[in-house]
Design a protein around this motif. Structure first.
Motif, PDB file in Angstrom:
ATOM      1  N   VAL A  75       0.851  -1.203   0.000  1.00 23.92           N
ATOM      2  CA  VAL A  75       0.000   0.000   0.000  1.00 23.92           C
ATOM      3  C   VAL A  75       0.882   1.246   0.000  1.00 23.92           C
ATOM      4  N   ASP A  76       1.970   1.204   0.779  1.00 27.60           N
ATOM      5  CA  ASP A  76       2.934   2.320   0.782  1.00 27.60           C
ATOM      6  C   ASP A  76       3.404   2.621  -0.637  1.00 27.60           C
ATOM      7  N   ALA A  77       3.763   1.555  -1.348  1.00 23.53           N
ATOM      8  CA  ALA A  77       4.283   1.725  -2.711  1.00 23.53           C
ATOM      9  C   ALA A  77       3.209   2.320  -3.623  1.00 23.53           C
ATOM     10  N   ALA A  78       1.967   1.851  -3.446  1.00 22.12           N
ATOM     11  CA  ALA A  78       0.864   2.344  -4.282  1.00 22.12           C
ATOM     12  C   ALA A  78       0.583   3.823  -4.013  1.00 22.12           C
ATOM     13  N   VAL A  79       0.588   4.187  -2.713  1.00 22.84           N
ATOM     14  CA  VAL A  79       0.320   5.582  -2.353  1.00 22.84           C
ATOM     15  C   VAL A  79       1.444   6.477  -2.870  1.00 22.84           C
ATOM     16  N   LYS A  80       2.673   5.972  -2.769  1.00 20.40           N
ATOM     17  CA  LYS A  80       3.817   6.744  -3.252  1.00 20.40           C
ATOM     18  C   LYS A  80       3.724   6.978  -4.766  1.00 20.40           C
ATOM     19  N   ALA A  81       3.340   5.919  -5.475  1.00 19.14           N
ATOM     20  CA  ALA A  81       3.186   6.044  -6.929  1.00 19.14           C
ATOM     21  C   ALA A  81       2.080   7.042  -7.269  1.00 19.14           C
ATOM     22  N   ALA A  82       0.993   6.971  -6.509  1.00 17.13           N
ATOM     23  CA  ALA A  82      -0.139   7.872  -6.760  1.00 17.13           C
ATOM     24  C   ALA A  82       0.253   9.324  -6.466  1.00 17.13           C
ATOM     25  N   ARG A  83       1.036   9.512  -5.407  1.00 20.97           N
ATOM     26  CA  ARG A  83       1.469  10.866  -5.038  1.00 20.97           C
ATOM     27  C   ARG A  83       2.379  11.442  -6.122  1.00 20.97           C
ATOM     28  N   THR A  84       3.329  10.634  -6.556  1.00 18.09           N
ATOM     29  CA  THR A  84       4.254  11.102  -7.595  1.00 18.09           C
ATOM     30  C   THR A  84       3.489  11.431  -8.875  1.00 18.09           C
ATOM     31  N   ALA A  85       2.568  10.549  -9.236  1.00 17.73           N
ATOM     32  CA  ALA A  85       1.781  10.789 -10.454  1.00 17.73           C
ATOM     33  C   ALA A  85       0.946  12.066 -10.314  1.00 17.73           C
ATOM     34  N   TYR A  86       0.441  12.291  -9.104  1.00 21.72           N
ATOM     35  CA  TYR A  86      -0.359  13.505  -8.868  1.00 21.72           C
ATOM     36  C   TYR A  86       0.506  14.755  -9.006  1.00 21.72           C
ATOM     37  N   ASP A  87       1.641  14.734  -8.311  1.00 20.65           N
ATOM     38  CA  ASP A  87       2.506  15.928  -8.290  1.00 20.65           C
ATOM     39  C   ASP A  87       3.127  16.214  -9.657  1.00 20.65           C
ATOM     40  N   LYS A  88       3.599  15.160 -10.307  1.00 16.52           N
ATOM     41  CA  LYS A  88       4.424  15.375 -11.503  1.00 16.52           C
ATOM     42  C   LYS A  88       3.629  15.360 -12.809  1.00 16.52           C
ATOM     43  N   VAL A  89       2.515  14.631 -12.829  1.00 17.19           N
ATOM     44  CA  VAL A  89       1.839  14.433 -14.122  1.00 17.19           C
ATOM     45  C   VAL A  89       0.379  14.897 -14.121  1.00 17.19           C
ATOM     46  N   TRP A  90      -0.416  14.237 -13.287  1.00 12.29           N
ATOM     47  CA  TRP A  90      -1.873  14.348 -13.440  1.00 12.29           C
ATOM     48  C   TRP A  90      -2.404  15.732 -13.086  1.00 12.29           C
ATOM     49  N   SER A  91      -1.862  16.334 -12.006  1.00 14.30           N
ATOM     50  CA  SER A  91      -2.359  17.656 -11.609  1.00 14.30           C
ATOM     51  C   SER A  91      -1.840  18.746 -12.540  1.00 14.30           C
ATOM     52  N   LYS A  92      -0.802  18.434 -13.317  1.00 14.61           N
ATOM     53  CA  LYS A  92      -0.225  19.448 -14.208  1.00 14.61           C
ATOM     54  C   LYS A  92      -0.766  19.346 -15.626  1.00 14.61           C
ATOM     55  N   MET A  93      -1.390  18.240 -15.922  1.00 14.08           N
ATOM     56  CA  MET A  93      -1.865  18.003 -17.285  1.00 14.08           C
ATOM     57  C   MET A  93      -3.044  18.930 -17.595  1.00 14.08           C
ATOM     58  N   PRO A  94      -3.110  19.469 -18.809  1.00  9.98           N
ATOM     59  CA  PRO A  94      -4.297  20.267 -19.161  1.00  9.98           C
ATOM     60  C   PRO A  94      -5.563  19.431 -18.956  1.00  9.98           C
ATOM     61  N   ALA A  95      -6.592  20.063 -18.406  1.00 10.22           N
ATOM     62  CA  ALA A  95      -7.798  19.323 -18.026  1.00 10.22           C
ATOM     63  C   ALA A  95      -8.402  18.576 -19.219  1.00 10.22           C
ATOM     64  N   ARG A  96      -8.348  19.179 -20.382  1.00 14.42           N
ATOM     65  CA  ARG A  96      -8.953  18.529 -21.543  1.00 14.42           C
ATOM     66  C   ARG A  96      -8.230  17.230 -21.889  1.00 14.42           C
TER      67      ARG A  96
END
Lengths: 491, 306
Positions: A75-96
Motif C-alpha cells: 500500500v505504501d508503494a501504491a500511495v507513493k506512486a499515486a502521489r508522484t503521479a499527482y505531483d508530476k503528471v496528473w495535476s499538471k496536465m491540461p484538463a482537456r
C-alpha cells in the motif's frame, strides 16, 4: 369491485406454459491468468507480502485464480506512486487532456464489454443478463460522463475555484465490482486526483481487468493503482498518512469504523453505506407493474444491493392481492447458472454471505414471521438462496430492522399515507425508497417525506451516471454520480 | 460629601449587570436579569441547578450563568426534532422573512448588545462592528433561503425515460459549539446557515459570552422563530461536547472552536450514527456552501410515459 374479484382469480402460469432451454454465455474467449499481481505505478508487480489468495466462482465453488494480498508495504508503494503521479503528471496536465484519457478508458471498456460481463458473472455470481445489460454498460457510461467534466469543473461548484484533493484511497464492495470501481475512479480522475483502489476480496477480477485497460489506454503510471486484499489492506489505505481522501462503499458497520479511524485527521471522506429501503404500494397503484417493481427491488442481484427495496409496505386494501401476485411471480423466477442468459437470480456471492442470510432468515422464523419461498430447485454445488418473503412481521422484528443483503423481503401493511411514511422512516438508514401510485400529487407528497437520498416513483433500482446516488442518516454521506458527485473530489 | 453620595447612588442604580445608565440621580435599585437557557421557545434555568460565575474585568460578579447539563441538552434535542419538521415545511419565502425579521429586531436592539458585549470586555468600537456584521450576516442568509435550492439542484438527463431531479433537503437536527472568540457573530454564523436550510439547531454558547447569547435568544423569541427551532445553552464546552457529538438523534454537529483534542473526540463520537461533522474555521465567512454542508441531496425518479 367486481373487476377486482375477477383479477384475483387469475393466475399467471408462465412456468407451465413453456420451458426455457439453457442459453449459457460461452466463457471460452475470455482470457484469465492463473495468478494476478498488484497494479502499481502502471505495472503488475508481485506483492512484497509474497502472499496470494484464491478467488472462486460462487456458483460452482471452483477456484478461478490467485490474487495478490497487498501488505502495508505494498500500500505504501501504491500511495507513493499515486502521489508522484499527482505531483508530476496528473495535476499538471491540461484538463482537456485528462478528460481524453478518461474517454479512452470508456471506449476500451465498451470494446471489451462482453469479456468484462462474463468475468463479472463468473467471479461474483450475478446473472449475465445483469452484468451484460447493467453493470458493464453503466460502468463505461460513468467514465464517459465524467470524462466530459474534466475541463468544465468551474461550472460544477458555482463561486468556487475548484481544485483536486490529491490522492484518493477507495474501497469498494463485492456486489457491483466493476460498476463501483467506475463510480469511484471516474469522478476522482476527472477532478484531477490520483487513485489507490482496493476491490473486494471475493470479486477482484474485473478491477484487475480494468487495470489492463488503464495500461492499454496509456494512462500515465501511478494515476490509478489497484491493490487487492481483504480488510487489513483496506485499513492500511484508510490509515495511510499519504491519502487525502477516503471513499468507501460497504456496510454501515465498517463505515462507522472508518469514520472513527479518520477522526483527528484532515482527510476528507465520503461513505456510501447500508440501507433498508421501504417500497410502498398504494391501493391506486398499477398493481401488476408494482409487482415487477417489488421483484426488481428485492431480487435484483440476489438482493445484494444497498438500495434494495427490502421492506415492502402494502396498503391494507390490496395486501392480499399483492402478496398472491407476488408469490405467483416468484414461481416464475429462474434461479441458477449465472452465465445462462435466462437466469433471473444467480449465486450468492460467498459462503460467508450465504451463512449471514440463513442466520437472519432463521431469526425471522423464530420471531414468528410467516416465511414463504419459491418452489425452485437449487443447484447442488455453489451458494444459493431461494427468493424469500416474510409476512406477519413487526417494525421491531430484526429482519425488518437489519440489512440482510440477500433475496429476502419483509412485508407489512398500512392504512394511511401518514402511517406509511412513519413506518418507512422508522429506521436508522436512509438510502432509498420506492412509491407506487397512479396519483402524481400523492407520489410527490410521499417522496418528499421519505428521508432518503434516492426515491423511485413507479419504478425501482434505476441508475444513471448523471443521477446522484447516496444516503441520508446512517446510509452515509456525500453523493456519487451526477454533478453532485464532483464535490466529493474537489475542494 | 455630596459628590461621594452621588457616586454611591450611581453604583447601586447601575447594578450588577449595568443595564440602567439613566438612573444616575434616582435613588432606586436596578432590577437585575436572571440569565437562563433557551429551550423550546421558553427560558428555563438549567435542570441541574448548577451555575458558573461570570465576572467583569475587575473580577466582580456580573451574573450566575446556567451551567447546562446533559439532560438540558437531551431536552433540547427532543424539542428540536419536533420543531424541525414544521420549520422545513414552511415555505422558503417564509423562512427568509423570519431570518430577515431577526435582523430587524437585532438592529433595533443594537445599543443593548453593544453594552452587553462591553460588559463582557469587548470595546465599544469592536462591539458596534460586531453587531453590524451580525445583522448583515442575517440579511445575507435571509436572502439565500429561497435561492440555494435553485443553485444546487438540477434536472438530470438520464438515459432512460424518466424525469429525474436532485434537490437539497435539510440534514435535520444540528448541534453546534460556538467559537470562544466572539459574543454575537459566533452565534449568528452557526444559526443562520442551519436555519436558512431548514434545520433546527442547539447551540452551546461561548463560555466567555453567555450574556449576549441569552440576550440573542430574546431577539429570536421576538422574531417569529418557532419555539424549538433554535435552542441556546450556556455551560462548559469541555463537559458538553461529548454529549453534543454522541446523541443518536442529532444528524450533524458544527464545531467552531479550536481545541484539537475536543474536535477529535467529536469526530470519533460522531461515527456512532454517521453524524456529519462540520468544522467552521472563519466565523465571519459567508457562503452558500455553509448552507450546503447541512443539506442532503435527494434524487427522485419519475417515469415519463402514458
Amino acid at each position: 369491485m367486481a373487476k377486482r374479484t375477477v383479477k384475483q382469480n387469475t393466475k399467471l402460469k408462465f412456468d407451465t406454459a413453456w420451458q426455457y432451454s439453457a442459453a449459457p454465455e460461452t466463457p471460452d474467449h475470455i482470457v484469465l491468468a492463473d495468478k494476478y499481481d498488484l497494479f502499481i505505478n502502471g505495472k503488475f508487480v508481485a506483492p512484497q507480502s509474497k502472499k496470494y489468495f484464491d478467488t472462486i466462482n460462487p456458483a460452482k465453488e471452483t477456484r478461478i485464480a490467485s490474487v495478490a494480498e497487498a501488505s502495508q508495504a505494498d500500500v505504501d508503494a501504491a500511495v507513493k506512486a499515486a502521489r508522484t503521479a499527482y505531483d508530476k503528471v496528473w495535476s499538471k496536465m491540461p484538463a482537456r487532456e485528462r478528460g481524453k484519457y478518461i474517454y479512452r478508458i470508456a471506449r476500451i471498456m465498451q470494446e471489451r464489454a462482453r469479456e468484462l460481463a462474463i468475468i463479472e458473472s463468473l467471479d461474483g455470481g450475478k446473472p449475465i443478463r445483469e452484468s451484460r445489460d447493467i453493470d458493464v454498460p453503466l460502468a463505461a457510461a460513468h467514465f464517459f460522463y465524467y470524462a466530459g467534466w474534466a475541463d468544465k469543473l468551474d461550472y460544477a461548484l458555482p463561486g468556487m475555484a475548484a481544485r483536486p484533493l490529491g490522492v484518493a484511497g477507495q474501497i469498494i464492495p463485492w456486489n457491483f465490482p466493476i460498476l463501483m470501481a467506475a463510480w469511484k475512479i471516474a469522478p476522482a480522475l476527472a477532478c484531477g486526483n490520483t487513485v489507490v483502489l482496493k476491490p473486494a476480496e471475493t470479486t477482484p477480477l474485473t478491477a484487475l481487468k480494468l487495470a489492463e485497460i488503464f495500461r492499454d489506454a496509456d494512462l500515465p503510471p501511478g494515476v490509478v493503482n489497484i491493490v487487492t486484499g481483504a480488510g487489513a489492506t483496506g485499513a492500511s489505505i484508510v490509515n495511510h498518512p499519504g491519502i487525502d481522501k477516503v471513499a468507501f462503499t460497504g456496510s454501515t458497520d465498517v463505515g462507522k469504523i472508518i469514520q472513527k479511524a479518520l477522526a483527528g485527521t484532515t482527510k476528507k471522506y465520503t461513505l456510501e453505506l447500508g440501507g433498508k429501503a421501504a417500497n410502498i404500494i398504494f391501493e391506486d397503484a398499477a398493481i401488476d407493474q408494482a409487482i415487477e417493481g417489488i421483484v426488481n427491488g428485492i431480487f435484483f442481484n440476489q438482493g445484494h444491493v444497498c438500495c434494495a427495496g427490502s421492506r415492502l409496505f402494502v396498503q391494507e386494501s390490496v395486501a392480499n392481492e399483492v402478496v398472491r401476485k407476488l408469490k405467483d411471480r416468484m414461481e416464475t423466477l429462474i434461479i441458477g447458472d449465472p452465465l445462462d442468459k435466462n437466469t433471473d437470480i444467480g449465486a450468492i456471492n460467498s459462503r460467508e454471505q450465504l451463512n449471514k442470510i440463513k442466520a437472519l432468515v432463521k431469526v425471522g422464523v423464530n420471531e414468528g414471521g410467516d416465511c414463504y419461498q419459491s418452489s425452485c430447485t437449487l443447484p447442488s454445488k455453489g451458494f444459493w438462496f431461494k427468493p424469500t418473503i416474510f409476512t406477519g412481521v413487526a417494525q421491531s422484528s430484526r429482519i425488518v430492522q437489519e440489512e440482510i443483503f440477500g433475496p429476502v423481503l419483509s412485508i407489512q401493511t398500512f392504512r394511511t399515507v401518514e402511517e406509511a411514511v412513519e413506518k418507512a422512516n422508522n429506521t436508522p438508514y436512509g438510502l432509498s425508497g420506492g412509491v407506487w401510485s397512479d396519483k402524481g400529487s400523492k407520489v410527490f407528497k410521499v417522496t418528499s417525506k421519505i428521508k432518503a437520498g434516492v426515491l423511485w416513483a413507479n419504478t425501482y433500482n434505476k441508475f444513471d451516471p448523471t443521477s446522484p446516488f447516496g444516503g441520508f442518516k446512517e446510509s452515509g454521506m456525500g453523493r456519487e454520480g451526477g454533478m453532485h458527485g464532483l464535490s466529493a473530489y474537489l475542494k | 460629601m455630596e459628590t461621594k453620595q452621588k457616586e454611591k447612588i450611581k453604583k447601586v442604580a447601575v447594578g450588577l449587570n449595568g443595564h440602567s445608565h439613566h438612573a444616575e440621580t434616582e435613588v432606586r435599585l436596578a432590577v437585575q436579569k436572571t440569565y437562563k437557557l433557551y429551550i423550546d421557545g421558553k427560558f428555563p434555568r438549567t435542570e441541574s441547578g448548577r451555575y458558573y460565575k461570570l465576572n467583569d474585568k475587575n473580577g466582580k460578579v456580573i451574573a450566575n450563568i446556567c451551567r447546562a447539563s446533559r439532560k438540558d441538552f437531551r431536552d433540547a434535542v427532543v424539542v428540536a426534532r419536533k420543531a424541525q419538521g414544521e420549520w422545513q415545511k414552511k415555505s422558503a419565502f417564509n423562512r427568509s422573512q423570519i431570518l430577515y425579521r431577526i435582523a430587524e429586531t437585532l438592529e433595533t436592539r443594537r445599543q443593548q448588545f453593544v453594552s452587553t458585549l462591553g460588559l463582557q470586555s469587548v470595546s465599544d468600537a469592536a462591539a458596534q462592528k460586531e453587531v453590524s456584521a451580525a445583522v448583515d450576516m442575517l440579511v445575507y442568509y435571509a436572502g439565500w433561503c429561497d435561492k440555494y435550492q435553485q443553485v444546487f439542484s438540477c434536472v438530470n438527463p438520464v438515459e432512460s425515460s424518466h424525469f429525474n431531479f436532485s434537490f437539497p433537503e435539510p440534514t435535520g437536527v444540528v448541534s453546534a459549539i460556538a467559537s470562544q472568540q466572539l459574543g454575537l457573530l459566533n452565534l449568528v454564523s452557526l444559526m443562520a446557515p442551519a436555519l436558512a436550510g431548514g434545520n433546527s439547531i442547539i447551540i452551546l454558547a461561548a463560555e466567555k459570552f453567555p450574556l449576549t447569547a441569552i440576550d440573542f435568544a430574546e431577539v429570536l423569541n421576538a422574531s417569529d422563530v418557532p419555539g424549538g427551532v433554535v435552542n441556546i445553552l450556556t455551560g462548559f464546552s469541555n463537559e458538553l461536547h461529548t454529549h453534543f457529538s454522541s446523541h443518536m438523534d442529532v444528524n450533524a454537529i458544527v464545531y467552531a472552536d479550536n481545541n484539537s483534542a475536543a474536535l477529535k473526540t467529536i469526530q470519533t463520537n460522531a461515527a456512532s450514527n454517521v453524524k456529519r461533522v462540520v468544522v467552521v474555521q472563519h466565523v465571519a465567512e459567508e457562503s452558500p456552501y455553509r448552507i450546503m454542508e447541512l443539506q442532503e441531496v435527494k434524487t427522485t425518479w419519475h417515469p415519463v410515459g402514458i
